[in-house]
Design a protein around this motif. Structure first.
Motif, PDB file in Angstrom:
ATOM      1  N   LYS A  63       0.823  -1.205   0.000  1.00  0.00           N
ATOM      2  CA  LYS A  63       0.000   0.000   0.000  1.00  0.00           C
ATOM      3  C   LYS A  63       0.862   1.262   0.000  1.00  0.00           C
ATOM      4  O   LYS A  63       0.633   2.197  -0.775  1.00  0.00           O
ATOM      5  CB  LYS A  63      -0.926  -0.017   1.207  1.00  0.00           C
ATOM      6  CG  LYS A  63      -1.815   1.211   1.329  1.00  0.00           C
ATOM      7  CD  LYS A  63      -2.678   1.138   2.585  1.00  0.00           C
ATOM      8  CE  LYS A  63      -3.495   2.406   2.775  1.00  0.00           C
ATOM      9  NZ  LYS A  63      -4.308   2.358   4.013  1.00  0.00           N
ATOM     10  N   ASN A  64       1.873   1.297   0.859  1.00  0.00           N
ATOM     11  CA  ASN A  64       2.716   2.486   0.948  1.00  0.00           C
ATOM     12  C   ASN A  64       3.653   2.621  -0.245  1.00  0.00           C
ATOM     13  O   ASN A  64       3.988   3.736  -0.645  1.00  0.00           O
ATOM     14  CB  ASN A  64       3.506   2.455   2.259  1.00  0.00           C
ATOM     15  CG  ASN A  64       2.669   2.886   3.448  1.00  0.00           C
ATOM     16  OD1 ASN A  64       2.541   4.066   3.739  1.00  0.00           O
ATOM     17  ND2 ASN A  64       2.061   1.916   4.128  1.00  0.00           N
ATOM     18  N   GLY A  65       4.049   1.484  -0.824  1.00  0.00           N
ATOM     19  CA  GLY A  65       4.861   1.547  -2.037  1.00  0.00           C
ATOM     20  C   GLY A  65       4.085   2.170  -3.182  1.00  0.00           C
ATOM     21  O   GLY A  65       4.604   3.008  -3.934  1.00  0.00           O
ATOM     22  N   LYS A  66       2.791   1.786  -3.312  1.00  0.00           N
ATOM     23  CA  LYS A  66       1.940   2.376  -4.346  1.00  0.00           C
ATOM     24  C   LYS A  66       1.717   3.863  -4.091  1.00  0.00           C
ATOM     25  O   LYS A  66       1.677   4.664  -5.028  1.00  0.00           O
ATOM     26  CB  LYS A  66       0.607   1.640  -4.392  1.00  0.00           C
ATOM     27  CG  LYS A  66       0.705   0.238  -4.969  1.00  0.00           C
ATOM     28  CD  LYS A  66      -0.649  -0.456  -4.977  1.00  0.00           C
ATOM     29  CE  LYS A  66      -0.544  -1.842  -5.597  1.00  0.00           C
ATOM     30  NZ  LYS A  66      -1.840  -2.566  -5.558  1.00  0.00           N
ATOM     31  N   ARG A  67       1.578   4.229  -2.807  1.00  0.00           N
ATOM     32  CA  ARG A  67       1.369   5.644  -2.474  1.00  0.00           C
ATOM     33  C   ARG A  67       2.567   6.479  -2.899  1.00  0.00           C
ATOM     34  O   ARG A  67       2.423   7.533  -3.528  1.00  0.00           O
ATOM     35  CB  ARG A  67       1.132   5.780  -0.970  1.00  0.00           C
ATOM     36  CG  ARG A  67       0.961   7.216  -0.508  1.00  0.00           C
ATOM     37  CD  ARG A  67       0.766   7.277   0.986  1.00  0.00           C
ATOM     38  NE  ARG A  67       1.029   8.607   1.499  1.00  0.00           N
ATOM     39  CZ  ARG A  67       1.133   8.894   2.791  1.00  0.00           C
ATOM     40  NH1 ARG A  67       1.002   7.941   3.700  1.00  0.00           N
ATOM     41  NH2 ARG A  67       1.380  10.123   3.184  1.00  0.00           N
ATOM     42  N   ALA A  68       3.783   6.004  -2.596  1.00  0.00           N
ATOM     43  CA  ALA A  68       4.995   6.733  -3.001  1.00  0.00           C
ATOM     44  C   ALA A  68       5.108   6.780  -4.518  1.00  0.00           C
ATOM     45  O   ALA A  68       5.479   7.809  -5.109  1.00  0.00           O
ATOM     46  CB  ALA A  68       6.234   6.069  -2.400  1.00  0.00           C
ATOM     47  N   ALA A  69       4.761   5.660  -5.186  1.00  0.00           N
ATOM     48  CA  ALA A  69       4.831   5.612  -6.652  1.00  0.00           C
ATOM     49  C   ALA A  69       3.861   6.602  -7.274  1.00  0.00           C
ATOM     50  O   ALA A  69       4.171   7.240  -8.291  1.00  0.00           O
ATOM     51  CB  ALA A  69       4.541   4.194  -7.140  1.00  0.00           C
ATOM     52  N   ASN A  70       2.671   6.743  -6.682  1.00  0.00           N
ATOM     53  CA  ASN A  70       1.676   7.693  -7.206  1.00  0.00           C
ATOM     54  C   ASN A  70       2.171   9.127  -7.102  1.00  0.00           C
ATOM     55  O   ASN A  70       1.968   9.941  -8.015  1.00  0.00           O
ATOM     56  CB  ASN A  70       0.359   7.548  -6.436  1.00  0.00           C
ATOM     57  CG  ASN A  70      -0.391   6.279  -6.802  1.00  0.00           C
ATOM     58  OD1 ASN A  70      -0.156   5.712  -7.868  1.00  0.00           O
ATOM     59  ND2 ASN A  70      -1.264   5.818  -5.923  1.00  0.00           N
ATOM     60  N   VAL A  71       2.819   9.462  -5.982  1.00  0.00           N
ATOM     61  CA  VAL A  71       3.370  10.812  -5.812  1.00  0.00           C
ATOM     62  C   VAL A  71       4.432  11.080  -6.879  1.00  0.00           C
ATOM     63  O   VAL A  71       4.444  12.132  -7.534  1.00  0.00           O
ATOM     64  CB  VAL A  71       3.959  10.997  -4.398  1.00  0.00           C
ATOM     65  CG1 VAL A  71       4.674  12.342  -4.291  1.00  0.00           C
ATOM     66  CG2 VAL A  71       2.862  10.902  -3.348  1.00  0.00           C
ATOM     67  N   ILE A  72       5.316  10.113  -7.082  1.00  0.00           N
ATOM     68  CA  ILE A  72       6.401  10.284  -8.063  1.00  0.00           C
ATOM     69  C   ILE A  72       5.835  10.373  -9.476  1.00  0.00           C
ATOM     70  O   ILE A  72       6.287  11.183 -10.301  1.00  0.00           O
ATOM     71  CB  ILE A  72       7.411   9.124  -7.937  1.00  0.00           C
ATOM     72  CG1 ILE A  72       8.158   9.234  -6.597  1.00  0.00           C
ATOM     73  CG2 ILE A  72       8.401   9.138  -9.098  1.00  0.00           C
ATOM     74  CD1 ILE A  72       8.966   8.013  -6.236  1.00  0.00           C
ATOM     75  N   ALA A  73       4.802   9.555  -9.783  1.00  0.00           N
ATOM     76  CA  ALA A  73       4.183   9.592 -11.123  1.00  0.00           C
ATOM     77  C   ALA A  73       3.564  10.956 -11.380  1.00  0.00           C
ATOM     78  O   ALA A  73       3.662  11.505 -12.493  1.00  0.00           O
ATOM     79  CB  ALA A  73       3.143   8.487 -11.244  1.00  0.00           C
ATOM     80  N   THR A  74       2.921  11.532 -10.353  1.00  0.00           N
ATOM     81  CA  THR A  74       2.308  12.851 -10.507  1.00  0.00           C
ATOM     82  C   THR A  74       3.379  13.914 -10.718  1.00  0.00           C
ATOM     83  O   THR A  74       3.227  14.822 -11.551  1.00  0.00           O
ATOM     84  CB  THR A  74       1.454  13.191  -9.274  1.00  0.00           C
ATOM     85  OG1 THR A  74       0.489  12.159  -9.076  1.00  0.00           O
ATOM     86  CG2 THR A  74       0.730  14.521  -9.455  1.00  0.00           C
ATOM     87  N   MET A  75       4.493  13.800  -9.981  1.00  0.00           N
ATOM     88  CA  MET A  75       5.612  14.741 -10.160  1.00  0.00           C
ATOM     89  C   MET A  75       6.157  14.650 -11.583  1.00  0.00           C
ATOM     90  O   MET A  75       6.430  15.665 -12.221  1.00  0.00           O
ATOM     91  CB  MET A  75       6.736  14.411  -9.168  1.00  0.00           C
ATOM     92  CG  MET A  75       6.445  14.767  -7.723  1.00  0.00           C
ATOM     93  SD  MET A  75       7.728  14.088  -6.648  1.00  0.00           S
ATOM     94  CE  MET A  75       9.197  14.821  -7.366  1.00  0.00           C
ATOM     95  N   ARG A  76       6.329  13.424 -12.064  1.00  0.00           N
ATOM     96  CA  ARG A  76       6.872  13.240 -13.415  1.00  0.00           C
ATOM     97  C   ARG A  76       5.942  13.827 -14.465  1.00  0.00           C
ATOM     98  O   ARG A  76       6.394  14.399 -15.462  1.00  0.00           O
ATOM     99  CB  ARG A  76       7.106  11.749 -13.692  1.00  0.00           C
ATOM    100  CG  ARG A  76       8.255  11.148 -12.903  1.00  0.00           C
ATOM    101  CD  ARG A  76       8.487   9.704 -13.285  1.00  0.00           C
ATOM    102  NE  ARG A  76       8.915   9.608 -14.670  1.00  0.00           N
ATOM    103  CZ  ARG A  76       9.148   8.442 -15.290  1.00  0.00           C
ATOM    104  NH1 ARG A  76       8.959   7.310 -14.651  1.00  0.00           N
ATOM    105  NH2 ARG A  76       9.545   8.413 -16.540  1.00  0.00           N
ATOM    106  N   ALA A  77       4.637  13.684 -14.246  1.00  0.00           N
ATOM    107  CA  ALA A  77       3.662  14.247 -15.198  1.00  0.00           C
ATOM    108  C   ALA A  77       3.794  15.762 -15.257  1.00  0.00           C
ATOM    109  O   ALA A  77       3.768  16.359 -16.338  1.00  0.00           O
ATOM    110  CB  ALA A  77       2.240  13.855 -14.788  1.00  0.00           C
ATOM    111  N   LEU A  78       3.953  16.398 -14.106  1.00  0.00           N
ATOM    112  CA  LEU A  78       4.095  17.852 -14.077  1.00  0.00           C
ATOM    113  C   LEU A  78       5.399  18.301 -14.729  1.00  0.00           C
ATOM    114  O   LEU A  78       5.473  19.374 -15.321  1.00  0.00           O
ATOM    115  CB  LEU A  78       4.036  18.366 -12.631  1.00  0.00           C
ATOM    116  CG  LEU A  78       2.640  18.454 -12.009  1.00  0.00           C
ATOM    117  CD1 LEU A  78       2.741  18.807 -10.536  1.00  0.00           C
ATOM    118  CD2 LEU A  78       1.782  19.488 -12.728  1.00  0.00           C
TER     119      LEU A  78
END
Length: 405
Positions: A227-242
């Motif tokens: 769960k926490n690995g996915k949460r960190a991955a989601n934050v990084i994916a959003t950063m990469r999109a920006l």
């Protein structure tokens, strides 16, 4: 081109041949007969439609009588005689032919000139994007002659592409600047799940090291790690999109999920500024047709500005509400705060480039937000009341589901 200029062309062949834009003199005698017959049919049946068959008939009835040197250059024709008496349909793409015949009908009904963009079919193959101007001299001068001029759009298209490129680069720079503002918050949002992952892994090792390993407890810890690995991955994916510089692409997008990604990035910043977040997201919204990264940029910008305004204005009740709702064929997004509001003189300049109320601001955030929303066919609306807060709203077109019937 003006009527006076077209009269000069009809009377002075040297002017026709010396013009720097391509000009064709067309014989419309047979085309007028086709239109007369069609209008007679219209009176009998009450229907007149410029369909593909009619466009072809008019395009083949309208013949090239003369081409000036500039027209020959654009058409890549060495001898003007090579296209003399050829139907105009032979050098126009299908879509452009339809616009031409619509213009022809408008000329017949008395309009002086028609301007449109289209494609010129080059003799030997290929197309050239040009701006067309279709007009007719006065009937007493040359009853059956009409003129079609055209000039290349390459320079204009190149300028528009350069402008789009600059706007894209500027928007990306603003997104990267946003990420810079949120560095501490983003670091916390990544470090927190990573810390939980490490702690859970260490606890799991201890459970496994026992004489009788507790597999059920280890399973719970592994689920927490996932769960926490996915949460960190989601934050990084959003950063990469920006931070990405991909070409703008408007696709069906779940606006509520975009707002949830915004919260992923800003949650720590809100907590630091003691801002209470309230989400009022309609669960029954259709997808919107939008560039997800650009809309994420807009919402992050508006939400971050609202949080900063409440903290800087020392509002005691710092509540930020992000709302989505249906409004006819559109989906509305509201970002509303309980801050000090926006002064009238500031409101008038708020969306200007390089205007900022922050000491360290460059004043591009809201200007870029405005250009993004305008490019999506909408506008950002602002409502503000002194000491009661401000609300920024914008609409996005709903993507209507295709149904089989």
């Amino acid at each position: 081109m003006s009527i006076d200029a077209s009269l000069d062309l009809a009377r002075d062949s040297s002017l026709f041949h010396s013009m720097p834009i391509g000009i064709l003199r067309l014989s419309a005698k047979d085309a007028w007969k086709v239109i007369v017959d069609l209008r007679a049919t219209e009176k009998r049946s009450g229907a007149f439609e410029l369909n593909q068959d009619v466009s072809c008939a008019l395009g083949n009835a309208c013949l090239i009588a003369e081409a000036n040197p500039s027209a020959c250059v654009l058409l890549q024709v060495k001898d003007p005689a090579a296209i003399a008496k050829a139907p105009i349909a032979s050098i126009l793409s299908e879509d452009t032919l339809k616009r031409f015949t619509e213009g022809l009908h408008q000329l017949f009904r008395g309009q002086n000139a028609i301007v449109y963009d289209g494609s010129l079919t080059i003799v030997g193959g290929g197309e050239h994007q040009v701006a067309f101007n279709l007009w007719q001299t006065q009937r007493e001068v040359a009853q059956d002659d009409i003129y079609l001029s055209f000039s290349s759009l390459r320079e204009r298209i190149s300028l528009e592409q350069a402008k789009d490129g600059l706007q894209s680069d500027l928007a990306r720079s603003a997104r990267v600047s946003l990420l810079g503002e949120m560095t501490a918050s983003i670091a916390h949002e990544v470090n927190q799940p990573l810390g939980t992952i490490v702690a859970s892994a260490e606890a799991g090792l201890r459970w496994l090291s026992r004489d009788e390993p507790d597999i059920a407890e280890v399973k719970l810890l592994l689920e927490r790690i996932t769960k926490n690995g996915k949460r960190a991955a989601n934050v990084i994916a959003t950063m990469r999109a920006l931070a990405s510089n991909k070409k703008s692409e408007r696709l069906p997008t779940d606006i509520n999920s975009v707002i949830e990604e915004t919260i992923l990035l800003l949650r720590t910043d809100f907590a630091k500024r003691q801002v209470t977040l309230r989400l009022d997201l309609s669960p029954t919204l259709p997808p919107v047709k939008a560039d997800k990264t650009q809309i994420l940029q807009v919402i992050v910008n508006l939400a971050l500005n609202a949080a900063q305004a409440m903290a800087d204005g020392q509002a005691w009740n710092r509540t930020l509400c992000i709302r989505t709702r249906r409004d006819g064929a559109d989906v509305m997004v509201d970002v509303e705060d309980s801050g000090p509001g926006i002064d009238l003189h500031v409101r008038e300049r708020l969306f200007e480039s390089f205007f900022s109320t922050k000491e360290t601001g460059i004043g591009m955030g809201l200007a870029i937000c405005r250009s993004i929303i305008e490019a999506h066919g909408s506008r950002i609306e602002l409502q503000s009341t002194p000491h009661l807060g401000a609300r920024f709203s914008f609409a996005l077109p709903a993507e209507h589901a295709q149904t089989n019937g």
